[in-house]
Design a protein around this motif. Structure first.
Motif, PDB file in Angstrom:
ATOM      1  N   LYS A  92       0.825  -1.214   0.000  1.00 28.52           N
ATOM      2  CA  LYS A  92       0.000   0.000   0.000  1.00 28.52           C
ATOM      3  C   LYS A  92       0.857   1.261   0.000  1.00 28.52           C
ATOM      4  O   LYS A  92       0.533   2.247  -0.676  1.00 28.52           O
ATOM      5  CB  LYS A  92      -0.927  -0.002   1.217  1.00 28.52           C
ATOM      6  N   GLU A  93       1.943   1.238   0.770  1.00 30.16           N
ATOM      7  CA  GLU A  93       2.827   2.407   0.799  1.00 30.16           C
ATOM      8  C   GLU A  93       3.382   2.699  -0.592  1.00 30.16           C
ATOM      9  O   GLU A  93       3.418   3.857  -1.035  1.00 30.16           O
ATOM     10  CB  GLU A  93       3.976   2.162   1.782  1.00 30.16           C
ATOM     11  N   ASP A  94       3.813   1.643  -1.279  1.00 30.35           N
ATOM     12  CA  ASP A  94       4.375   1.842  -2.617  1.00 30.35           C
ATOM     13  C   ASP A  94       3.305   2.284  -3.612  1.00 30.35           C
ATOM     14  O   ASP A  94       3.554   3.134  -4.476  1.00 30.35           O
ATOM     15  CB  ASP A  94       5.047   0.558  -3.101  1.00 30.35           C
ATOM     16  N   VAL A  95       2.109   1.707  -3.497  1.00 38.32           N
ATOM     17  CA  VAL A  95       1.027   2.097  -4.408  1.00 38.32           C
ATOM     18  C   VAL A  95       0.646   3.556  -4.180  1.00 38.32           C
ATOM     19  O   VAL A  95       0.393   4.306  -5.143  1.00 38.32           O
ATOM     20  CB  VAL A  95      -0.195   1.172  -4.229  1.00 38.32           C
ATOM     21  N   ASN A  96       0.600   3.990  -2.931  1.00 31.35           N
ATOM     22  CA  ASN A  96       0.294   5.394  -2.646  1.00 31.35           C
ATOM     23  C   ASN A  96       1.330   6.322  -3.268  1.00 31.35           C
ATOM     24  O   ASN A  96       0.989   7.380  -3.815  1.00 31.35           O
ATOM     25  CB  ASN A  96       0.227   5.624  -1.132  1.00 31.35           C
ATOM     26  N   ARG A  97       2.587   5.926  -3.201  1.00 31.75           N
ATOM     27  CA  ARG A  97       3.642   6.734  -3.823  1.00 31.75           C
ATOM     28  C   ARG A  97       3.467   6.768  -5.340  1.00 31.75           C
ATOM     29  O   ARG A  97       3.668   7.811  -5.980  1.00 31.75           O
ATOM     30  CB  ARG A  97       5.012   6.177  -3.452  1.00 31.75           C
ATOM     31  N   LEU A  98       3.071   5.632  -5.908  1.00 27.26           N
ATOM     32  CA  LEU A  98       2.851   5.578  -7.354  1.00 27.26           C
ATOM     33  C   LEU A  98       1.665   6.439  -7.771  1.00 27.26           C
ATOM     34  O   LEU A  98       1.696   7.101  -8.816  1.00 27.26           O
ATOM     35  CB  LEU A  98       2.622   4.125  -7.786  1.00 27.26           C
ATOM     36  N   LEU A  99       0.613   6.433  -6.953  1.00 25.25           N
ATOM     37  CA  LEU A  99      -0.564   7.243  -7.273  1.00 25.25           C
ATOM     38  C   LEU A  99      -0.249   8.738  -7.197  1.00 25.25           C
ATOM     39  O   LEU A  99      -0.842   9.543  -7.924  1.00 25.25           O
ATOM     40  CB  LEU A  99      -1.715   6.892  -6.329  1.00 25.25           C
ATOM     41  N   ASP A 100       0.676   9.107  -6.310  1.00 23.86           N
ATOM     42  CA  ASP A 100       1.107  10.505  -6.259  1.00 23.86           C
ATOM     43  C   ASP A 100       1.823  10.899  -7.546  1.00 23.86           C
ATOM     44  O   ASP A 100       1.712  12.038  -8.014  1.00 23.86           O
ATOM     45  CB  ASP A 100       2.048  10.726  -5.063  1.00 23.86           C
ATOM     46  N   ILE A 101       2.559   9.935  -8.118  1.00 23.66           N
ATOM     47  CA  ILE A 101       3.299  10.202  -9.350  1.00 23.66           C
ATOM     48  C   ILE A 101       2.375  10.191 -10.564  1.00 23.66           C
ATOM     49  O   ILE A 101       2.441  11.063 -11.435  1.00 23.66           O
ATOM     50  CB  ILE A 101       4.421   9.153  -9.533  1.00 23.66           C
ATOM     51  N   ASP A 102       1.487   9.192 -10.622  1.00 25.31           N
ATOM     52  CA  ASP A 102       0.612   9.026 -11.793  1.00 25.31           C
ATOM     53  C   ASP A 102      -0.747   8.498 -11.327  1.00 25.31           C
ATOM     54  O   ASP A 102      -1.001   7.297 -11.357  1.00 25.31           O
ATOM     55  CB  ASP A 102       1.252   8.053 -12.787  1.00 25.31           C
ATOM     56  N   PRO A 103      -1.638   9.388 -10.874  1.00 26.80           N
ATOM     57  CA  PRO A 103      -2.919   8.955 -10.302  1.00 26.80           C
ATOM     58  C   PRO A 103      -3.857   8.281 -11.297  1.00 26.80           C
ATOM     59  O   PRO A 103      -4.822   7.628 -10.881  1.00 26.80           O
ATOM     60  CB  PRO A 103      -3.523  10.262  -9.777  1.00 26.80           C
ATOM     61  N   MET A 104      -3.589   8.383 -12.593  1.00 29.16           N
ATOM     62  CA  MET A 104      -4.478   7.805 -13.595  1.00 29.16           C
ATOM     63  C   MET A 104      -3.942   6.489 -14.164  1.00 29.16           C
ATOM     64  O   MET A 104      -4.539   5.922 -15.076  1.00 29.16           O
ATOM     65  CB  MET A 104      -4.687   8.808 -14.739  1.00 29.16           C
ATOM     66  N   ASN A 105      -2.840   6.009 -13.627  1.00 25.32           N
ATOM     67  CA  ASN A 105      -2.265   4.762 -14.132  1.00 25.32           C
ATOM     68  C   ASN A 105      -3.203   3.602 -13.822  1.00 25.32           C
ATOM     69  O   ASN A 105      -3.476   3.300 -12.658  1.00 25.32           O
ATOM     70  CB  ASN A 105      -0.891   4.525 -13.489  1.00 25.32           C
ATOM     71  N   ARG A 106      -3.705   2.947 -14.859  1.00 24.84           N
ATOM     72  CA  ARG A 106      -4.730   1.921 -14.677  1.00 24.84           C
ATOM     73  C   ARG A 106      -4.224   0.728 -13.875  1.00 24.84           C
ATOM     74  O   ARG A 106      -4.923   0.201 -13.008  1.00 24.84           O
ATOM     75  CB  ARG A 106      -5.237   1.444 -16.042  1.00 24.84           C
ATOM     76  N   ASP A 107      -2.988   0.294 -14.161  1.00 25.32           N
ATOM     77  CA  ASP A 107      -2.442  -0.862 -13.440  1.00 25.32           C
ATOM     78  C   ASP A 107      -2.318  -0.579 -11.947  1.00 25.32           C
ATOM     79  O   ASP A 107      -2.612  -1.444 -11.110  1.00 25.32           O
ATOM     80  CB  ASP A 107      -1.075  -1.245 -14.009  1.00 25.32           C
ATOM     81  N   VAL A 108      -1.881   0.630 -11.628  1.00 26.50           N
ATOM     82  CA  VAL A 108      -1.710   0.993 -10.220  1.00 26.50           C
ATOM     83  C   VAL A 108      -3.072   1.101  -9.530  1.00 26.50           C
ATOM     84  O   VAL A 108      -3.249   0.635  -8.400  1.00 26.50           O
ATOM     85  CB  VAL A 108      -0.933   2.317 -10.096  1.00 26.50           C
ATOM     86  N   VAL A 109      -4.031   1.700 -10.220  1.00 26.85           N
ATOM     87  CA  VAL A 109      -5.381   1.823  -9.656  1.00 26.85           C
ATOM     88  C   VAL A 109      -5.981   0.440  -9.404  1.00 26.85           C
ATOM     89  O   VAL A 109      -6.597   0.187  -8.359  1.00 26.85           O
ATOM     90  CB  VAL A 109      -6.286   2.648 -10.596  1.00 26.85           C
TER      91      VAL A 109
END
Length: 310
Positions: A92-109
């Motif tokens: 979750k920590e890494d995903v939150n960091r990824l969402l900060d970088i690219d909130p529209m990334n489908r794989d991350v979402v």
């Protein structure tokens, strides 16, 4: 990046595109011997993910992030590995960091949708392994609390560590590591768990290529009734050379060794591999077999004929 590392990285990328993940892993590992970069580590992490070696994928992605904390691919691959290992807090920590970088990334979402409501398992089964020297930490190890299952005092030098069960508690500053101790008289090595798949074996083989004695001991832990399933598609002459050298240097002698050598001769790729390896293993194998008593002469001769084509 050095020319050698770049060339091997590109070679690994081509293998990966062709879904030859074992070959890709080998190329990336060779590249790391020339230069350790976040890109190569993240690429090898991806190869480990495809081979379902999630602990190693997590380790490589973490090493990549130590070199470049904002490297998105390494973050995603570490989150992926953490999810597979049920380390949901870390994921979750890494995903939150990824969402900060690219909130529209489908794989991350989609990953967040899978893990958002998940909680860490109270106890995890984590496979142990030895990092390649190029990415081993240079910092001093931290002391951790050790609790033994049987409650007895055990000589830690003789613990057979095949699996560590790690209690994950986000509210504690330290981790409690439980080790299943086998308190026997023989000296025990810190060996990985015996492989269940070809990819399990190959991952360990890559890490042990420069430690033939440990590899030979690891090889002898493998269930001989699984040889065809494990080695049928991945056995190569390098494996045979490393095994024979390790048996000699570690002085591993016994009927159980001969039994496994004979079982190995039944693997479908053995005849092809031995044609390329016979000359290279001759001295090591002959020295090893010379250590057996006369009572084992018949089996020794069978092994010699099969391995040395004589």
């Amino acid at each position: 990046m050095s020319k050698e590392a770049e060339a091997l990285k590109l070679q690994g990328n081509e293998h990966f595109k062709q879904k030859k993940f074992n070959n890709a892993l080998k190329s990336y590992s060779k590249a790391i011997e020339f230069e350790v970069t976040p890109v190569i580590l993240a690429n090898r992490s991806q190869a480990y993910l495809k081979m379902q070696s999630y602990e190693k994928a997590l380790s490589d992605a973490t090493e990549a992030l130590n070199l470049d904390p904002k490297y998105g691919k390494a973050l995603y691959r570490r989150a992926w590995a953490a999810e597979k290992l049920k380390l949901y807090g870390w994921a979750k920590e890494d995903v939150n960091r990824l969402l900060d970088i690219d909130p529209m990334n489908r794989d991350v979402v989609q990953m967040w949708e899978r893990i958002g409501n998940q909680v860490n398992e109270p106890q995890l089964q984590i496979k142990t392994f030895t990092k390649s020297e190029a990415v081993q930490s240079k910092t001093t190890l931290k002391e951790v609390q050790i609790k033994l299952f049987n409650g007895k005092d055990v000589n830690l030098d003789k613990i057979n560590l095949n699996m560590a069960a790690i209690n994950v508690d986000e509210n504690k500053e330290t981790e409690s590591v439980k080790i299943d101790a086998d308190d026997h008289d023989k000296d025990c090595e810190l060996l990985p768990e015996p492989p269940q798949t070809p990819s399990d074996f190959y991952s360990v083989f890559v890490d042990m290529k420069h430690d033939c004695k440990t590899f030979a001991k690891y090889f002898l832990t493998i269930d001989l009734f699984k040889y065809e399933a494990i080695f049928g598609g991945v056995l190569d002459f390098e494996t045979l050379i490393l095994l024979c050298r390790g048996l000699r240097e570690a002085a591993l002698v016994g009927d159980y060794v001969l039994e496994r050598l004979m079982a190995l001769t039944k693997v479908s790729r053995f005849d092809l591999c031995i044609l390329m390896a016979a000359d290279d293993i001759r001295t090591d194998l002959e020295n090893h077999l010379s250590s057996y008593p006369a009572s084992s002469a018949d089996v020794v001769q069978q092994v010699k004929r099969a391995f040395l084509c004589c």
